[in-house]
Every structure is written in C-alpha cells, then in structure tokens.
Write an enzyme that holds these catalytic residues in place. Structure first.
Site, PDB file in Angstrom:
ATOM      1  N   ARG A 142       0.395  -1.182   0.068  1.00  0.00           N
ATOM      2  CA  ARG A 142       0.223   0.266   0.057  1.00  0.00           C
ATOM      3  C   ARG A 142       1.375   0.961  -0.060  1.00  0.00           C
ATOM      4  O   ARG A 142       2.079   1.367  -0.391  1.00  0.00           O
ATOM      5  CB  ARG A 142      -0.640   0.455   1.175  1.00  0.00           C
ATOM      6  CG  ARG A 142      -0.481  -0.430   2.514  1.00  0.00           C
ATOM      7  CD  ARG A 142      -0.757   0.094   3.478  1.00  0.00           C
ATOM      8  NE  ARG A 142      -0.176   2.042   3.278  1.00  0.00           N
ATOM      9  CZ  ARG A 142       0.800   2.806   4.153  1.00  0.00           C
ATOM     10  NH1 ARG A 142       2.154   1.442   4.241  1.00  0.00           N
ATOM     11  NH2 ARG A 142       0.910   3.693   3.504  1.00  0.00           N
ATOM     12  N   GLY A 143       0.224   2.226   0.009  1.00  0.00           N
ATOM     13  CA  GLY A 143       0.818   3.718  -0.093  1.00  0.00           C
ATOM     14  C   GLY A 143       0.971   4.241  -1.923  1.00  0.00           C
ATOM     15  O   GLY A 143       1.719   3.143  -2.401  1.00  0.00           O
ATOM     16  N   ALA A 144       0.575   5.053  -2.141  1.00  0.00           N
ATOM     17  CA  ALA A 144       1.189   5.514  -3.774  1.00  0.00           C
ATOM     18  C   ALA A 144       2.177   4.659  -4.541  1.00  0.00           C
ATOM     19  O   ALA A 144       1.914   3.959  -5.181  1.00  0.00           O
ATOM     20  CB  ALA A 144       0.745   6.787  -4.165  1.00  0.00           C
ATOM     21  N   ASP A 156      -1.459  10.891  -2.355  1.00  0.00           N
ATOM     22  CA  ASP A 156      -2.340   9.464  -3.869  1.00  0.00           C
ATOM     23  C   ASP A 156      -2.296  10.402  -4.984  1.00  0.00           C
ATOM     24  O   ASP A 156      -2.610   9.676  -5.746  1.00  0.00           O
ATOM     25  CB  ASP A 156      -3.112   9.494  -2.690  1.00  0.00           C
ATOM     26  CG  ASP A 156      -3.025   8.243  -1.729  1.00  0.00           C
ATOM     27  OD1 ASP A 156      -3.017   8.450  -0.697  1.00  0.00           O
ATOM     28  OD2 ASP A 156      -1.779   7.097  -2.252  1.00  0.00           O
TER      29      ASP A 156
HETATM   30  O1  MRU Z   1      -4.516   3.855   2.274  1.00  0.00           O
HETATM   31  P1  MRU Z   1      -3.039   3.666   1.626  1.00  0.00           P
HETATM   32  O2  MRU Z   1      -2.310   3.257   3.226  1.00  0.00           O
HETATM   33  O3  MRU Z   1      -2.848   2.710   0.576  1.00  0.00           O
HETATM   34  O4  MRU Z   1      -2.828   4.911   2.002  1.00  0.00           O
HETATM   35  C1  MRU Z   1      -1.465   5.406   2.069  1.00  0.00           C
HETATM   36  C2  MRU Z   1      -1.533   7.368   2.216  1.00  0.00           C
HETATM   37  O5  MRU Z   1      -2.208   7.577   2.152  1.00  0.00           O
HETATM   38  C3  MRU Z   1      -0.577   7.533   1.216  1.00  0.00           C
HETATM   39  O6  MRU Z   1      -0.542   9.047   2.805  1.00  0.00           O
HETATM   40  C4  MRU Z   1       0.045   8.215   0.342  1.00  0.00           C
HETATM   41  O7  MRU Z   1      -0.078   6.896  -0.361  1.00  0.00           O
HETATM   42  C5  MRU Z   1       1.565   8.782   0.560  1.00  0.00           C
HETATM   43  S1  MRU Z   1       2.388   6.973   0.666  1.00  0.00           S
HETATM   44  C6  MRU Z   1       4.336   8.298   0.317  1.00  0.00           C
END
Ligand code: MRU
Length: 361
Positions: A54-56, A249
């Site tokens: 997870r994480g963009a 994201d």
């Molecule tokens: O639902 P997730 O855990 O994938 O959401 C992640 C986020 O909102 C982060 O802040 C974003 O992806 C930036 S990660 C460098």
C-alpha cells in the site's frame, strides 16, 4: 546528507529477486514479518487490492512488476501474448482507484511495450519490461532522497531550532521504493537536528499510523508520540507544532491533494492554528489530466474495515460509510515538495511550471 540518508535506510517492503516479486505483508505489521512471493499479475492485483502492499508509490512499483510477471505468464501460454497482457493491465488498473501512481506506472509499462519491435523475441520483450520496472523502482528511491533534502531545507528556512511536527498515515519505506516521502523529510530533519518530536495520528480504520509509521520511526530512534486522529486540533493548540507533513495519492493540475482520509481536517486545523502544511510526493503522483480535486475518484473500502478489528466486531450492528481518502484544496497548502522542486502556495500556473521542468536526477 544523501550518504547519511542512505545509511539510515533500514526497512524495505518490495523486493524483486530472480523473477519473483516479494512483498512484506503490511496487514500483519508490526506483529509479524511475513514476506510473500508473487508470480502472476493476478496475484499482484489482489495484493494491491487487499493492501498487502500500500502507499501510492509502492502500489505503482508493485503494478509495474505485476506487468512483468503477466508477460512471462502469457509468453509461456498458447495464443497472442499481447491480448493476454492487455487483460493483465486491466486487472492491475482495477485494483485501487485513487493513487495515480498506479496508472502512471502502468502507462510507463504500456509505452515501453509499444516501443518494442513487432517481431521482438520473447526474451528481449521480457528483458525490456523488467528493466523498465526496475527503473521505476530505482527512480522512486532517488526521488525520495531528493525530496527529503528539499523538505528538510524548507523546514530549516523557517527555523533552525528542533521542531515538533505532525504526520498522518504511513509515507515511509513501507509506502515507497525508498525510505519515504513525508517520512523521508521527517527522517532527514531528524538527521539534521531539526526535529524534536513527531506526533503520528493512528489513522483509523486501517491504522497505518500506529502499526506502520510508529514502527518505522521507533525502529530508527526518531522521537514519536502516537495520537488518536481526533487529538490533532487540541495538539496544534497546546503543543507548539510548527508543521503538518503528509504524503499524497494524487495531486491535480491546480494543486489540490488527495491523501488519506483525515488529511483535509488536518489542513483546516493547521490553517486555523497557524501551523504550516507540507505535502511531499514524487511527480508520479501529479495528475495534470485532472483540473481539480473534485475529479479524483475517492476509494470506499468495505464496511468491515471500520466495524471490526482482526475479525472481532467492535461496533454496533449498523451500516458504515468508509471513504479512505479526502481532498485538501490547494489554498490550505503551504508547500508541495517533489523531486523536481518545491512549489509554495500551489496554484495551476505554478504546478504547470513545475511539471515542465526536467527531473533533477
Ligand atoms: O490506503 P493507503 O495506505 O494506500 O494510503 C496511503 C496514503 O494515503 C499515503 O499518505 C500516500 O499514499 C502517500 S505514501 C508515500
């Protein structure tokens, strides 16, 4: 600083080894260290949807490797591999809707595919796509290093004293190909002696803050206090917090920012309390095709993520509304830090100017 940052790099969540994608299962952290191997595009799409990864930026990197796995699988079967691979692209693209890095990475892979000669050998096609995925991964790591320095310098520009900052969700090594976006800036500030304490919101309901961010920071000896998400306004009022530092994201052409649910209310609170608001994201998170945040698809996740913990129901038997991202309008943001440079008080003209610059590394 670059060498000190590299030396501080301890955690990673994505590993590509001998044609297999290994992901550290983020659903189980911090209690279990479970690496899983992925060998097909369908498996990778499922891992993204279920938030093993997870994480963009991390989602984009995993999807790129997913395309390589898809190609290998298609080449081993009868029939036109290009048709089969198109289905894999669709499957990967359908895994999560909000983080644009997923679509950005898939586009890069598709463009690389389109540049192959019509009579390319299977081995050459596989080699070319693998090299593209590895480059997407490596350049995200480089972008993290550059953003960490830019963000740290921005903090120092406003004060050379150690600061108390607030962050949300997880934007660290677990969410990227390097050691993080917002968390990379926080790490660099710590190494530069500019950080007194990080307040990390637990980030209900998936608990990226308490399970992942607190774990990453504590492992490195960065002073961190975990807070309930709803403590933010009170803490800004009582704790001399100077910055809120978050990831993104998707950032639209006018500088609006989609990020984890709760980011918008942090930005409103920050504005009210005179706390600066910094967004840190690589240019792969910027979607110049969307005019404003109103156009960003916001993911809704299943109700059980809100109603139960580890399968144990914790709420009354009611319906749940579980949007997992929100949009912070550009006029609440002091700075967007990218590897191409920093945009202060973002607007459409400044975003266009930023995106016209070449990569710095
Ligand atoms: O639902 P997730 O855990 O994938 O959401 C992640 C986020 O909102 C982060 O802040 C974003 O992806 C930036 S990660 C460098």
């Amino acid at each position: 600083m670059r060498e000190r940052l590299l030396a501080a790099e301890k955690v990673k969540a994505i590993d590509w080894r001998d044609g297999v994608l290994y992901l550290l299962d983020q659903r189980k952290l911090p209690l279990e260290d479970d690496w899983r191997g992925y060998r097909t595009a369908a498996q990778v799409a499922e891992a993204i949807r279920d938030m093993v990864v997870r994480g963009a930026p991390a989602i984009g990197i995993a999807a790129a490797y997913g395309v390589v796995l898809g190609l290998r699988e298609r080449l081993a079967r009868e029939g036109d591999w290009r048709d089969g691979l198109a289905a894999d692209f669709e499957l990967l693209a359908a895994s999560r809707p909000t983080a644009v890095n997923l679509f950005w990475a898939l586009n890069r892979m598709r463009e690389r595919l389109d540049r192959l000669e019509a009579d390319v050998s299977p081995a050459a096609a596989l080699g070319a796509l693998e090299a593209e995925a590895v480059d997407i991964h490596a350049s995200d790591r480089e972008a993290n290093l550059t953003m960490a320095q830019f963000g740290m310098e921005l903090i120092r520009k406003h004060s050379a004293k150690p600061q108390q900052v607030m962050t949300h969700c997880n934007t660290g090594a677990l969410a990227t190909g390097g050691f993080g976006t917002a968390l990379g800036v926080i790490r660099a500030a710590h190494l530069a002696g500019l950080l007194e304490r990080v307040y990390a919101g637990e980030t209900r309901p998936w608990l990226q803050g308490s399970r992942l961010t607190a774990w990453e920071l504590a492992n490195e000896g960065v002073p961190v206090s975990l807070t309930v998400d709803s403590a933010a306004a009170h803490l800004m009022k009582t704790q001399a917090i100077s910055w809120v530092i978050v990831g993104a994201d998707r950032i639209t052409a006018n500088g609006d920012v989609a990020n984890k649910i709760g980011t918008y209310q942090l930005a409103i609170n920050a504005m009210h309390h005179g706390v600066r608001f910094m967004v840190v994201a690589p240019s792969s998170t910027i979607d110049m095709n969307l005019e404003s945040g109103e156009d960003i698809p916001i993911e809704e996740r299943p109700a059980h993520e809100l109603l139960a913990v580890n399968g144990q129901r914790i709420a009354a038997d009611v319906e749940a509304c579980n949007p997992v991202f929100d949009v912070t309008p550009a006029d609440l943001i002091d700075a967007i830090v990218t590897e191409k440079g920093v945009v202060e008080r973002p607007d459409a003209a400044k975003m266009a100017n930023l995106m016209s610059r070449k990569r710095l590394h």
